[in-house]
Design a protein around this motif. Structure first.
Motif, PDB file in Angstrom:
ATOM      1  N   GLY A  60       0.811  -1.231   0.000  1.00  0.00           N
ATOM      2  CA  GLY A  60       0.000   0.000   0.000  1.00  0.00           C
ATOM      3  C   GLY A  60       0.834   1.266   0.000  1.00  0.00           C
ATOM      4  O   GLY A  60       0.422   2.290   0.539  1.00  0.00           O
ATOM      5  N   ALA A 184     -15.430 -13.894 -14.966  1.00  0.00           N
ATOM      6  CA  ALA A 184     -15.338 -14.001 -16.429  1.00  0.00           C
ATOM      7  C   ALA A 184     -13.908 -14.377 -16.818  1.00  0.00           C
ATOM      8  O   ALA A 184     -13.068 -13.512 -17.079  1.00  0.00           O
ATOM      9  CB  ALA A 184     -15.750 -12.683 -17.081  1.00  0.00           C
ATOM     10  N   LEU A 217      -0.333 -11.878 -12.515  1.00  0.00           N
ATOM     11  CA  LEU A 217       0.277 -13.169 -12.179  1.00  0.00           C
ATOM     12  C   LEU A 217       0.045 -14.220 -13.255  1.00  0.00           C
ATOM     13  O   LEU A 217       0.718 -15.244 -13.287  1.00  0.00           O
ATOM     14  CB  LEU A 217      -0.293 -13.680 -10.849  1.00  0.00           C
ATOM     15  CG  LEU A 217       0.300 -13.024  -9.598  1.00  0.00           C
ATOM     16  CD1 LEU A 217      -0.550 -13.333  -8.372  1.00  0.00           C
ATOM     17  CD2 LEU A 217       1.735 -13.508  -9.379  1.00  0.00           C
TER      18      LEU A 217
HETATM   19  C1  LIG Z   1       4.496  -8.402  -1.428  1.00  0.00           C
HETATM   20  C2  LIG Z   1       4.216  -7.285  -2.380  1.00  0.00           C
HETATM   21  C3  LIG Z   1       4.407  -5.948  -1.997  1.00  0.00           C
HETATM   22  C4  LIG Z   1       4.161  -4.909  -2.892  1.00  0.00           C
HETATM   23  N1  LIG Z   1       4.192  -3.619  -2.470  1.00  0.00           N
HETATM   24  C5  LIG Z   1       3.887  -2.628  -3.335  1.00  0.00           C
HETATM   25  C6  LIG Z   1       3.803  -1.282  -2.914  1.00  0.00           C
HETATM   26  O1  LIG Z   1       3.928  -0.958  -1.737  1.00  0.00           O
HETATM   27  N2  LIG Z   1       3.553  -0.329  -3.858  1.00  0.00           N
HETATM   28  C7  LIG Z   1       3.356  -0.632  -5.162  1.00  0.00           C
HETATM   29  O2  LIG Z   1       3.190   0.266  -5.959  1.00  0.00           O
HETATM   30  N3  LIG Z   1       3.375  -1.918  -5.569  1.00  0.00           N
HETATM   31  C8  LIG Z   1       3.610  -2.903  -4.690  1.00  0.00           C
HETATM   32  N4  LIG Z   1       3.597  -4.201  -5.109  1.00  0.00           N
HETATM   33  C9  LIG Z   1       3.400  -4.500  -6.523  1.00  0.00           C
HETATM   34  C10 LIG Z   1       1.966  -4.446  -6.948  1.00  0.00           C
HETATM   35  O3  LIG Z   1       1.117  -5.025  -5.991  1.00  0.00           O
HETATM   36  C11 LIG Z   1       1.879  -5.180  -8.267  1.00  0.00           C
HETATM   37  O4  LIG Z   1       2.775  -4.576  -9.173  1.00  0.00           O
HETATM   38  C12 LIG Z   1       0.480  -5.099  -8.822  1.00  0.00           C
HETATM   39  O5  LIG Z   1      -0.433  -5.626  -7.913  1.00  0.00           O
HETATM   40  C13 LIG Z   1       0.365  -5.828 -10.143  1.00  0.00           C
HETATM   41  O6  LIG Z   1      -0.954  -5.625 -10.560  1.00  0.00           O
HETATM   42  P1  LIG Z   1      -1.562  -6.335 -11.825  1.00  0.00           P
HETATM   43  O7  LIG Z   1      -2.886  -5.723 -12.037  1.00  0.00           O
HETATM   44  O8  LIG Z   1      -0.559  -6.311 -12.904  1.00  0.00           O
HETATM   45  O9  LIG Z   1      -1.686  -7.872 -11.402  1.00  0.00           O
HETATM   46  P2  LIG Z   1      -2.801  -8.662 -10.575  1.00  0.00           P
HETATM   47  O10 LIG Z   1      -3.171  -7.957  -9.341  1.00  0.00           O
HETATM   48  O11 LIG Z   1      -2.301 -10.054 -10.472  1.00  0.00           O
HETATM   49  O12 LIG Z   1      -4.072  -8.603 -11.502  1.00  0.00           O
HETATM   50  C14 LIG Z   1      -4.224  -9.403 -12.654  1.00  0.00           C
HETATM   51  C15 LIG Z   1      -5.674  -9.809 -12.735  1.00  0.00           C
HETATM   52  O13 LIG Z   1      -5.896 -10.497 -13.951  1.00  0.00           O
HETATM   53  C16 LIG Z   1      -6.834 -11.511 -13.707  1.00  0.00           C
HETATM   54  N5  LIG Z   1      -6.719 -12.530 -14.755  1.00  0.00           N
HETATM   55  C17 LIG Z   1      -5.633 -13.290 -15.020  1.00  0.00           C
HETATM   56  N6  LIG Z   1      -5.902 -14.136 -16.034  1.00  0.00           N
HETATM   57  C18 LIG Z   1      -7.174 -13.895 -16.420  1.00  0.00           C
HETATM   58  C19 LIG Z   1      -8.015 -14.457 -17.401  1.00  0.00           C
HETATM   59  N7  LIG Z   1      -7.607 -15.460 -18.206  1.00  0.00           N
HETATM   60  N8  LIG Z   1      -9.270 -13.979 -17.515  1.00  0.00           N
HETATM   61  C20 LIG Z   1      -9.709 -12.968 -16.729  1.00  0.00           C
HETATM   62  N9  LIG Z   1      -8.950 -12.413 -15.762  1.00  0.00           N
HETATM   63  C21 LIG Z   1      -7.696 -12.875 -15.610  1.00  0.00           C
HETATM   64  C22 LIG Z   1      -6.428 -12.027 -12.340  1.00  0.00           C
HETATM   65  O14 LIG Z   1      -7.457 -12.762 -11.720  1.00  0.00           O
HETATM   66  C23 LIG Z   1      -6.075 -10.747 -11.621  1.00  0.00           C
HETATM   67  O15 LIG Z   1      -7.158 -10.205 -10.908  1.00  0.00           O
HETATM   68  C24 LIG Z   1       3.794  -5.241  -4.210  1.00  0.00           C
HETATM   69  C25 LIG Z   1       3.568  -6.575  -4.584  1.00  0.00           C
HETATM   70  C26 LIG Z   1       3.723  -7.572  -3.650  1.00  0.00           C
HETATM   71  C27 LIG Z   1       3.331  -8.950  -4.003  1.00  0.00           C
END
Ligand SMILES: Cc1cc2nc3c(=O)[nH]c(=O)nc-3n(C[C@H](O)[C@H](O)[C@H](O)COP(=O)(O)OP(=O)(O)OC[C@H]3O[C@@H](n4cnc5c(N)ncnc54)[C@H](O)[C@@H]3O)c2cc1C
Length: 423
Positions: A60, A184, A217
Motif C-alpha cells: 500500500g 469471467a 500473475l
Molecule cells: C508483497 C508485495 C508488496 C508490494 N508492495 C507494493 C507497494 O507498496 N507499492 C506498489 O506500488 N506496488 C507494490 N507491489 C506490486 C503491486 O502489488 C503489483 O505490481 C500489482 O499488484 C500488479 O498488478 P496487476 O494488475 O498487474 O496484477 P494482478 O493484481 O495479479 O491482476 C491481474 C488480474 O488479472 C486476472 N486474470 C488473469 N488471467 C485472467 C483471465 N484469463 N481472464 C480474466 N482475468 C484474468 C487475475 O485474476 C487478476 O485479478 C507489491 C507486490 C507484492 C506482491
C-alpha cells in the motif's frame, strides 16, 4: 460484487473499443484511463472479486521511485503517476498519508551506500531525499534501536489504502459507462476478418477493437491465448506480520532497509489506518496461488522488528498476510503493442504496480492512439467526482450504490471495528 440493475444496459453483441483482461490495480487503472478518454471499455476479471491476486497482497505504498533503475520504464511510470495520484486521491476523497520514509543503515557497509542512493534519486529528479546524521535520525525516530550508522530521509513516500485506490478506478470507470464483468475467465481469443478480436470467456463471448492483457500473475498465460510468448511469470512471495494500531506511536515514518537487487527489502511501516506492518519478504514461489504464511518466517520478521524498534517485540501481532509479485525471469515492466493482433501486453509489473499505475495507463493510451490508430467512440469525461464511501464491516464497502468485497488485508485490518475497539 453486486451490480445495480441500471448498469446493465449493454448487450453482448455490442463491440467495445477496448477490452481489458484482468482486474488488478493495473487493469483497473487502464480501464479508468481509457474510459475517461472516451473509449467504450469492458473489463473482464476471472475471479468473483476485483483486486484479488497480486494487487491484494502489497504494502500500500505510493513510491516516489527513489530506488527505481535509472532510465527505466518503471521509473517513467512512477514519476508520471506520483504527482497525478494526489489529484485522483483528493478528487475521489480517498485516504492517504505522506508519512515519508527513513532508510536506515545498520552497519558501516550499509552507510557507505547512502550517498549513492541519494545521488541517484537526485539525478532522477524525483524526491528531495536527504542524508540524516545519526542524532537527527534519533530525534525523528526516537524508538529506533541505538546501533544505526546513518540514514536517508525520503520525505514524499506515501501510504494509501491499496484496495480502495484500485477499486475506485474501476468504480469511476463504471460510473462513466465502462462494463465490468467478474467471474469471467478469458479462455480463448480469435482475431476476426474485420480486424477485431472475439474474446471467449466463461461468461460468454465479447468483441473488441483492441485487447489489453493486464493479467498480472497470469499475464504469460493470457498472452499465449493470442499466440504470444515473450516472458514467463515466476512469482515472488512476500509475507507480512501485522501489529495493532496501539503501537503506531513507535515509528513516525516507514523504516526502510538498504535496498538490494531483490528489491526494497523488509519495511517496518504504518498503514494509512495506523496498523504497523513488517514485510514483505522476498521468496521464490512454485505456485501462482496465494500462499499461506509460515510461522518460522513470521517469527523471524517479528525478531527483526524487535531488533530495529524498541518496544515492538512486547506487542503480539494481530494477523499475517502474504502476496505474490508478478515477476518475470527477464525484465520488469513489459509494455508492448502488437497492432497486427489488435493486442497490447502489460506484463511483469513486479513490485510497483500501484505506484506506476497511472503511468502504465498513460502508456497504453499512447499505444492505442499512435500504434493502433483507434479513436474514442464517446465524449471524454476526465472529471473527478467524489465517491461516497461507506465501509460495511466485516468485509464490504459501498462505493456510491455499489457493494464491493474488500480483498486487501490492509483495508480489512484498518476497518475492522473489533480491532479498533479492542486493540
Ligand atoms: C508483497 C508485495 C508488496 C508490494 N508492495 C507494493 C507497494 O507498496 N507499492 C506498489 O506500488 N506496488 C507494490 N507491489 C506490486 C503491486 O502489488 C503489483 O505490481 C500489482 O499488484 C500488479 O498488478 P496487476 O494488475 O498487474 O496484477 P494482478 O493484481 O495479479 O491482476 C491481474 C488480474 O488479472 C486476472 N486474470 C488473469 N488471467 C485472467 C483471465 N484469463 N481472464 C480474466 N482475468 C484474468 C487475475 O485474476 C487478476 O485479478 C507489491 C507486490 C507484492 C506482491
Amino acid at each position: 460484487m453486486s451490480i445495480p440493475v441500471t448498469a446493465i444496459w449493454w448487450t453482448m453483441a455490442d463491440i467495445f473499443d477496448v477490452i481489458v483482461v484482468g482486474g488488478g490495480v493495473v487493469g483497473c487503472a487502464v480501464v479508468w484511463e481509457m474510459t475517461s478518454r472516451g473509449y467504450r471499455c469492458l473489463l473482464l476479471e476471472k475471479n468473483e472479486n476485483l483486486i484479488s491476486e497480486a494487487s491484494s497482497g502489497n504494502s500500500g505504498m505510493l513510491h516516489t521511485g527513489f530506488d527505481a533503475p535509472a532510465d527505466s520504464l518503471e521509473l517513467q511510470c512512477i514519476t508520471y503517476t506520483f504527482p497525478r495520484m494526489f489529484d485522483v486521491l483528493q478528487g475521489f476523497g480517498l485516504v492517504y498519508d505522506k508519512i515519508g520514509a527513513t532508510m536506515v543503515a545498520w552497519t558501516q557497509e550499509q552507510a557507505s551506500k547512502l550517498p549513492l542512493i541519494a545521488q541517484r534519486s537526485k539525478t532522477a529528479g524525483i524526491s528531495p531525499t536527504r542524508e540524516l546524521s545519526v542524532s537527527e535520525l534519533y530525534s525523528r525516530e526516537p524508538r529506533l534501536s541505538r546501533h544505526a550508522q546513518g540514514a536517508l530521509w525520503i520525505p514524499e513516500e506515501t501510504v494509501v489504502d491499496p484496495w480502495l485506490t484500485a477499486i475506485s478506478f474501476a468504480h469511476d470507470a463504471r460510473r462513466k459507462g465502462a462494463v465490468i464483468e467478474t467471474d469471467a475467465l478469458v479462455q480463448n481469443i480469435c482475431k476476426t476478418d474485420d480486424q477485431r478480436v472475439d474474446v471467449m470467456t466463461s461468461r460468454g463471448q465479447f468483441t473488441g477493437n483492441v485487447v489489453i492483457n493486464c493479467g498480472g500473475l497470469y499475464g504469460d498465460i493470457v498472452d499465449k491465448l493470442a499466440g504470444l510468448q515473450h516472458f514467463s511469470i515466476a512469482p515472488k512471495k512476500g509475507q507480512y506480520a501485522i501489529y495493532p494500531k496501539k503501537v503506531k506511536h513507535l515509528i513516525n515514518s516507514s523504516i526502510l532497509p538498504i535496498p538490494t537487487e531483490k528489491g526494497k527489502g523488509e519495511i517496518i511501516f504504518k498503514t494509512v489506518y495506523g496498523n504497523v506492518i513488517i514485510g514483505p519478504t522476498f521468496e521464490e514461489s512454485a505456485s501462482r496461488r496465494r500462499p499461506e504464511s509460515d510461522s518460522n518466517t513470521i517469527q523471524r520478521l517479528m525478531r527483526y522488528g524487535d531488533s530495529c524498534v524498541r518496544g515492538l517485540g512486547e506487542c503480539p501481532i494481530v494477523n499475517t498476510y502474504t502476496g505474490l509479485r508478478p515477476a518475470t525471469e527477464t525484465k520488469d515492466y513489459w509494455i508492448n503493442s502488437y497492432p497486427e493482433s489488435c493486442w497490447i501486453t502489460i506484463g511483469g509489473i513486479r513490485s510497483t504496480g500501484l505506484s506506476g499505475s497511472l503511468g502504465i495507463a498513460d502508456k497504453v493510451r499512447n499505444l492505442i492512439v499512435n500504434q493502433h490508430g483507434l479513436e474514442p467512440s464517446r465524449t471524454k469525461r476526465t472529471d473527478l467526482e467524489r465517491i461516497a464511501i461507506k465501509f460495511v464491516p466485516p468485509s464490504h464497502a459501498m462505493l456510491d450504490d455499489v457493494t464491493y468485497t474488500i480483498t486487501h488485508p490492509i483495508t480489512l485490518s484498518g476497518i475492522e471495528t473489533r480491532l479498533d475497539s479492542q486493540l
